[in-house]
Design a protein around this motif. Structure first.
Motif, PDB file in Angstrom:
ATOM      1  N   ALA A 133      -2.960   1.082   1.240  1.00  0.00           N
ATOM      2  CA  ALA A 133      -2.387   1.616   0.002  1.00  0.00           C
ATOM      3  C   ALA A 133      -1.554   0.565  -0.721  1.00  0.00           C
ATOM      4  O   ALA A 133      -1.614   0.434  -1.951  1.00  0.00           O
ATOM      5  CB  ALA A 133      -1.532   2.851   0.313  1.00  0.00           C
ATOM      6  N   TRP A 153     -10.368   4.739  -2.946  1.00  0.00           N
ATOM      7  CA  TRP A 153     -11.114   5.072  -1.735  1.00  0.00           C
ATOM      8  C   TRP A 153     -12.183   4.009  -1.421  1.00  0.00           C
ATOM      9  O   TRP A 153     -12.485   3.753  -0.255  1.00  0.00           O
ATOM     10  CB  TRP A 153     -11.742   6.457  -1.846  1.00  0.00           C
ATOM     11  N   MET A 211      -5.781   8.954   5.320  1.00  0.00           N
ATOM     12  CA  MET A 211      -4.375   9.012   4.928  1.00  0.00           C
ATOM     13  C   MET A 211      -4.055   8.056   3.786  1.00  0.00           C
ATOM     14  O   MET A 211      -3.215   8.347   2.930  1.00  0.00           O
ATOM     15  CB  MET A 211      -3.493   8.684   6.136  1.00  0.00           C
ATOM     16  N   SER A 212      -4.719   6.901   3.753  1.00  0.00           N
ATOM     17  CA  SER A 212      -4.402   5.878   2.753  1.00  0.00           C
ATOM     18  C   SER A 212      -4.660   6.352   1.327  1.00  0.00           C
ATOM     19  O   SER A 212      -4.060   5.851   0.378  1.00  0.00           O
ATOM     20  CB  SER A 212      -5.215   4.608   3.021  1.00  0.00           C
ATOM     21  N   ASN A 213      -5.532   7.338   1.189  1.00  0.00           N
ATOM     22  CA  ASN A 213      -5.889   7.809  -0.150  1.00  0.00           C
ATOM     23  C   ASN A 213      -4.885   8.801  -0.739  1.00  0.00           C
ATOM     24  O   ASN A 213      -5.049   9.242  -1.876  1.00  0.00           O
ATOM     25  CB  ASN A 213      -7.287   8.439  -0.111  1.00  0.00           C
ATOM     26  N   PHE A 214      -3.859   9.143   0.044  1.00  0.00           N
ATOM     27  CA  PHE A 214      -2.796  10.005  -0.489  1.00  0.00           C
ATOM     28  C   PHE A 214      -1.797   9.209  -1.316  1.00  0.00           C
ATOM     29  O   PHE A 214      -0.975   9.791  -2.009  1.00  0.00           O
ATOM     30  CB  PHE A 214      -2.061  10.723   0.655  1.00  0.00           C
ATOM     31  N   GLY A 215      -1.853   7.883  -1.235  1.00  0.00           N
ATOM     32  CA  GLY A 215      -0.958   7.047  -2.028  1.00  0.00           C
ATOM     33  C   GLY A 215       0.256   6.605  -1.237  1.00  0.00           C
ATOM     34  O   GLY A 215       0.688   7.254  -0.278  1.00  0.00           O
ATOM     35  N   THR A 242       3.615   8.971  -1.079  1.00  0.00           N
ATOM     36  CA  THR A 242       3.457  10.156  -0.232  1.00  0.00           C
ATOM     37  C   THR A 242       3.520   9.783   1.239  1.00  0.00           C
ATOM     38  O   THR A 242       4.173  10.457   2.045  1.00  0.00           O
ATOM     39  CB  THR A 242       2.112  10.852  -0.520  1.00  0.00           C
ATOM     40  N   ILE A 243       2.850   8.696   1.605  1.00  0.00           N
ATOM     41  CA  ILE A 243       2.833   8.247   2.999  1.00  0.00           C
ATOM     42  C   ILE A 243       4.253   7.951   3.489  1.00  0.00           C
ATOM     43  O   ILE A 243       4.665   8.395   4.564  1.00  0.00           O
ATOM     44  CB  ILE A 243       1.962   6.980   3.150  1.00  0.00           C
TER      45      ILE A 243
END
Length: 446
Positions: A109, A126, A331-335, A338-339
Motif C-alpha cells: 500500500a 489491486w 488486506m493491502s487493497n483497503f488502503g 485503514t491498515i
C-alpha cells in the motif's frame, strides 16, 4: 588453512546476513519518520535523533540479541516467562499483526500510494499489489535463500539510491536548520522511534537469521551466536547512518514555510523533489519499492518459519507463506490509512510487555526466577491497555500521571512494580526445553 577458510566463510556470511537484516528492518514506515523528526526539531535534530536511535535502532538490535542471550536460546526463552500458552499467544498475535495484519499489506500500500500512483496513476492498486506480492512469493518460497537474495541483490540497490539522496542533501543542503520554538528534541525522538514498532519485529527477525545460518552450514552455538551478533551490529550501524542522514535532510527544511504543514509522506516526497527535481519521484519510488519489498520478504519468511516450528511441522513453510501473502494481498487493497488505524492499537498494547521481556532476557542467567520478568510484563501489559484504550476514571488518571507518560512510556513504573511483586512469588522448578527457533541444545547451554 582450513581455519582461515572457515573464518572467511563466517565473515562473508555475517556481512550478507547483516545487509539482509538491515533491509528487512528498513521499511517504508521507518523511511518517513526521520525527515519528519528533523523538520520538527530543526537545529536540535541531533539530540532528537539520539532519542529516535535508542527507541528504534537500539531496541531492535537488543530484541535480536535477546533471543540468543536467554538460557533457552530461543524466542520461547524471551516470551515464555509470561507462561507457555500466554507467550505463544502473544507471539502469534504479534506475527499476525506484523505479517498479514498490517506490516506486509502496508508495504504494498505504501509503495503504491507514495510512488507507483504518482508515476503511473492509470494503474489500479489491486494490479500493482498482485505484481508486488507475486514477486515477494517468488523470492521467499525458498527459506534458506531468503537472506542471500535480500543481502546480496536487493540491499545494494536500496543502499545505493539512499546514500546518493543523503549525500546530495549534505553537499547541497536545501537550507540551514533553524531553532524550533517550544521543541523538545529528545521527546520528539523517543515518540517517533517508539511509533516505528521495530522492537516487535526484532525478536522475530532472529528466526530468519537462524534459518540462514543453518542453510550455510553453521549450527554450532558459538558460530550462530557470532553470526547473529555480527549481523545485528552491521544492521544497527547502517540503520543509524541512514536514519541520521534522513533526519538531517528534514532539519534542512525546518525554516521553510512551504514544508511546515506537510505530514510524513508528503514531506519526504517534497524533500526528494527539491533535491533531485524531476527525477525525485523516480528515485523515491525505487527507494520505497526496495525498502518495502525487502521487508515483505523478510516478514513473510519469518511467519513461515515460526508457524512451521511452533506447530512442530504440522504447518509447512510453503503453504503458510502462500497463505500469508494471499491475505496480505487482500488486506493491502483497503488502503494505507485503514491498515494502520486497525492494527496500531493492538501493536501499541503488545509493545511494552515485549520490551520488558527483551530487556529481562539479557539478565536471564542472573535472574533465574521467571516470575520477575513475567509479572513485570503483565503489569506493563495492563498499563499499556489502559494507556492505549484511554480508559476514563481513576485507573486512566493514575497511568496518565505516571513518570514518562508524556513520552508514551507510562508503563515503565508499573513494570518495575510488577518485577518487585514477582520476586516474592516462588519460582517454578527450572525446566529446559529446546523451543521454537532454539540456537543451541540443553547440553550446549551449560
Amino acid at each position: 588453512m582450513e581455519n582461515k577458510k572457515s573464518g572467511n566463510r563466517l565473515r562473508a556470511t555475517t556481512i550478507s546476513m547483516g545487509l539482509a537484516l538491515f533491509a528487512a528492518q528498513f521499511g517504508a514506515g521507518n523511511l518517513i519518520f526521520p525527515p519528519f523528526l528533523g523538520r520538527n526539531t530543526g537545529s536540535g535534530w541531533l539530540i532528537g535523533f539520539l532519542g529516535f536511535f535508542i527507541m528504534d535502532v537500539g531496541l531492535a538490535a537488543a530484541a535480536v540479541l535477546s533471543v540468543v542471550a536467554n538460557r533457552k536460546g530461543s524466542i520461547d526463552g524471551v516470551v515464555g516467562k509470561m507462561g507457555n500458552k500466554a507467550g505463544k499467544i502473544m507471539m502469534i498475535v504479534i506475527i499476525l499483526c506484523l505479517g498479514p495484519g498490517v506490516c506486509i499489506p502496508r508495504t504494498a500500500a505504501t509503495t503504491y500510494e507514495m510512488g507507483i500512483h504518482l508515476l503511473m496513476p492509470w494503474m489500479p492498486q489491486w494490479v500493482f499489489s498482485a505484481i508486488f506480492f507475486g514477486a515477494t512469493l517468488a523470492l521467499v518460497i525458498r527459506p534458506t535463500k531468503v537472506v542471500d537474495i535480500i543481502g546480496n541483490v536487493l540491499t545494494p540497490i536500496l543502499l545505493a539510491v539512499m546514500v546518493f539522496l543523503i549525500i546530495l542533501g549534505i553537499v547541497h543542503p536545501i537550507s540551514s536548520p533553524v531553532a524550533i520554538p517550544d521543541s523538545v528534541p529528545i521527546h520528539d525522538g523517543i515518540l517517533n522511534g517508539y511509533q516505528t514498532l521495530d522492537g516487535l519485529g526484532g525478536v522475530l527477525m532472529t528466526l530468519m537469521l537462524i534459518t540462514a545460518a543453518a542453510g550455510h552450514g553453521f549450527t554450532d552455538k558459538k558460530d550462530v551466536t557470532k553470526l547473529i551478533a555480527g549481523a545485528d551490529t552491521i544492521s544497527a550501524v547502517l540503520l543509524a547512518l541512514v536514519y541520521g542522514g534522513l533526519t538531517y535532510l528534514g532539519a534542512t527544511v525546518s525554516g521553510i514555510k512551504a514544508f511546515a504543514g506537510l505530514e510524513q509522506a508528503p514531506l519526504l516526497i517534497a524533500i526528494t523533489n527539491k533535491l533531485m527535481g524531476g527525477y525525485g519521484v523516480i528515485a523515491l519510488t525505487v527507494i520505497i519499492l526496495m525498502a518495502c519489498l525487502t521487508t515483505a520478504i523478510g516478514l513473510s519468511s519469518v511467519a513461515g518459519n515460526y508457524f512451521e516450528e511452533a506447530s512442530e511441522g504440522k504447518l509447512k513453510y510453503k503453504p503458510v507463506v502462500i497463505t500469508v501473502i494471499a491475505v496480505s494481498f487482500a488486506m493491502s487493497n483497503f488502503g494505507l490509512s485503514t491498515i494502520i488505524s486497525v492494527a496500531a492499537p493492538i501493536l501499541g498494547i503488545l509493545y511494552p510487555p515485549l520490551i520488558v521481556l527483551v530487556v529481562m532476557a539479557f539478565f536471564d542467567r542472573k535472574i533465574t526466577n521467571d516470575r520477575i520478568a513475567g509479572c513485570a510484563a503483565y503489569f506493563a501489559l495492563f498499563a499499556s491497555i489502559i494507556e492505549t484504550v484511554g480508559l476514563p476514571g481513576t485507573l486512566g488518571s493514575i497511568v496518565a500521571a505516571m513518570p514518562l507518560a508524556e513520552y508514551g512510556l507510562g508503563w515503565i513504573l508499573p513494570a518495575v512494580v510488577g518485577g518487585v511483586v514477582g520476586a516474592f512469588i516462588p519460582a517454578k522448578k527450572p525446566e529446559f526445553n529446546v523451543a521454537e527457533g532454539a540456537v543451541f541444545t540443553e547440553a550446549e547451554a551449560e
